[in-house]
Write an enzyme that holds these catalytic residues in place. Structure first.
Site, PDB file in Angstrom:
ATOM      1  N   HIS A  35      -3.683  27.518 -12.081  1.00 21.82           N
ATOM      2  CA  HIS A  35      -3.936  27.368 -10.450  1.00 21.82           C
ATOM      3  C   HIS A  35      -4.669  25.806 -10.383  1.00 21.82           C
ATOM      4  O   HIS A  35      -5.919  25.620 -10.319  1.00 21.82           O
ATOM      5  CB  HIS A  35      -5.027  28.269 -10.001  1.00 21.82           C
ATOM      6  CG  HIS A  35      -5.311  28.430  -8.670  1.00 21.82           C
ATOM      7  ND1 HIS A  35      -5.564  27.459  -7.821  1.00 21.82           N
ATOM      8  CD2 HIS A  35      -5.388  29.433  -8.031  1.00 21.82           C
ATOM      9  CE1 HIS A  35      -6.030  27.969  -6.796  1.00 21.82           C
ATOM     10  NE2 HIS A  35      -5.623  29.244  -6.909  1.00 21.82           N
ATOM     11  N   GLU A  91       0.390  24.643  -8.157  1.00 25.92           N
ATOM     12  CA  GLU A  91       0.206  25.649  -9.371  1.00 25.92           C
ATOM     13  C   GLU A  91       1.648  25.854  -9.653  1.00 25.92           C
ATOM     14  O   GLU A  91       2.471  26.663  -9.098  1.00 25.92           O
ATOM     15  CB  GLU A  91      -0.691  27.139  -8.767  1.00 25.92           C
ATOM     16  CG  GLU A  91      -1.738  26.575  -7.702  1.00 25.92           C
ATOM     17  CD  GLU A  91      -2.183  27.617  -6.910  1.00 25.92           C
ATOM     18  OE1 GLU A  91      -1.978  28.873  -7.481  1.00 25.92           O
ATOM     19  OE2 GLU A  91      -2.953  27.335  -5.786  1.00 25.92           O
TER      20      GLU A  91
END
Ligand code: BG6
Length: 311
Positions: A165, A269
């Site tokens: 992330h 991400e």
């Protein structure tokens, strides 16, 4: 004179939490907290920070750290017993003193090996035994590489979704373009995961974005016009890419995120979300992310995105 070598140091970070600092001879560095197996800093040879970390980030397990590179496992964006992004980012990892061999040479690279195994409590909310090995490497040129190897140590198969992330630091979100995702299909998290096809040129930002691009190329570029910097993200084993910026309203609703910080960050991400990965007993999965930051002399339309993406 002794030859300079890359350095790996273990020290205390915020709130006395253990962190590992990797330093390269030319000056680049990265910091990794055992809490979350979480990269919180990545600096280039000039000491400039390349990742966004919120000024309000909370460094207190089991609260995940807002910014850097949270590891989302065993689920990304799900529901049920688990936190929406799984528990790997909430747990305190260990240094792996005995990692199985890596095929890649490690000369001139600074790296650390971490490991996460489920606790009794974790097995109650996700009843599958696994070993998650994470190698974080800083190359001589300052490139940052994360390699995850997840092994099923259970007797039955299990499935998971996953994401690195990554929060990139950008000068001004309205000056940023993402290239490599145009014309692809995506699921829009702001529209109950409805599927759309991206139209037009590179992606730019003027409001909240939360999209899962499906089956993307392995290379994605983030062009920061004002900083004259391009991030190049290369991924392997991770077919999807999530693009997220909370924008003004959502930013205000997050306790660990400053009201105006959305202007200076963008999450792109590398992920495996649409199709869960299934491992049989004894099987291992590998997912790799490589980040580099290159100076770009981008003036509207002048940088050839194909060169960045192919080079
Ligand atoms: C993004 C998701 O990746 O992460 C968003 O697509 C989510 O839907 C965001 O809001 C932040 O999640 P969290 O759990 O770290 O607040």
């Amino acid at each position: 004179m002794a030859e300079e070598k890359p350095l790996v140091e273990i020290s205390k970070g915020l709130n006395g939490l253990e962190k590992i600092v990797l330093r390269q001879v030319r000056g680049s560095s990265t910091e990794v907290y055992l809490h979350g197996g979480h990269v919180t800093s990545w600096k280039n040879d000039h000491g400039e920070e390349l990742l966004f970390l919120s000024s309000k980030a909370i460094f207190k397990p089991p609260k995940p750290i807002r910014g850097g590179i949270p590891i989302c496992f065993p689920q990304f964006g799900g529901h049920g017993n688990l936190d929406q992004h799984g528990f790997a980012r909430n747990r305190v990892w260990s240094i792996d003193t005995d990692p199985p061999p890596f095929p890649t040479a490690s000369a001139n690279k600074a790296f650390v090996d971490l490991i996460l195994k489920p606790s009794e409590e974790d097995l109650k909310i996700w009843p599958h035994s696994f070993e998650f090995r994470l190698r974080i490497t800083l190359g001589p040129g300052g490139d940052l590489m994360l390699t995850s190897r997840i092994r099923n140590t259970d007797t039955k198969p299990f499935s998971f979704t996953f994401a690195y992330h990554t929060y990139f630091s950008v000068s001004d979100i309205s000056e940023v373009r993402v290239e490599g995702l145009e014309t692809l299909d995506y699921l829009d998290n702001l529209k109950e995961k409805e599927r759309f096809t991206e139209q037009g040129d590179a992606i730019t930002f003027e409001s909240e974005v939360d999209k899962i691009y499906l089956s993307t190329p392995t290379k994605i570029a983030i062009l920061d016009h004002e900083k004259k910097r391009t991030f190049v993200l290369r991924k392997d084993g991770l077919p999807d890419a999530v693009v997220w910026n909370p924008w003004e309203k959502k930013a205000k609703s997050m306790v660990d995120f400053g009201d105006d910080e959305y202007k200076h960050m963008l999450c792109v991400e590398a992920a495996a979300v649409e199709k869960a990965i299934t491992l049989k007993s004894g099987e291992e999965w590998k997912g790799r992310l490589e980040l580099s930051a290159v100076p770009s002399s981008y003036r509207s339309g002048q940088l050839d995105p194909q060169r960045v993406l192919q080079g």
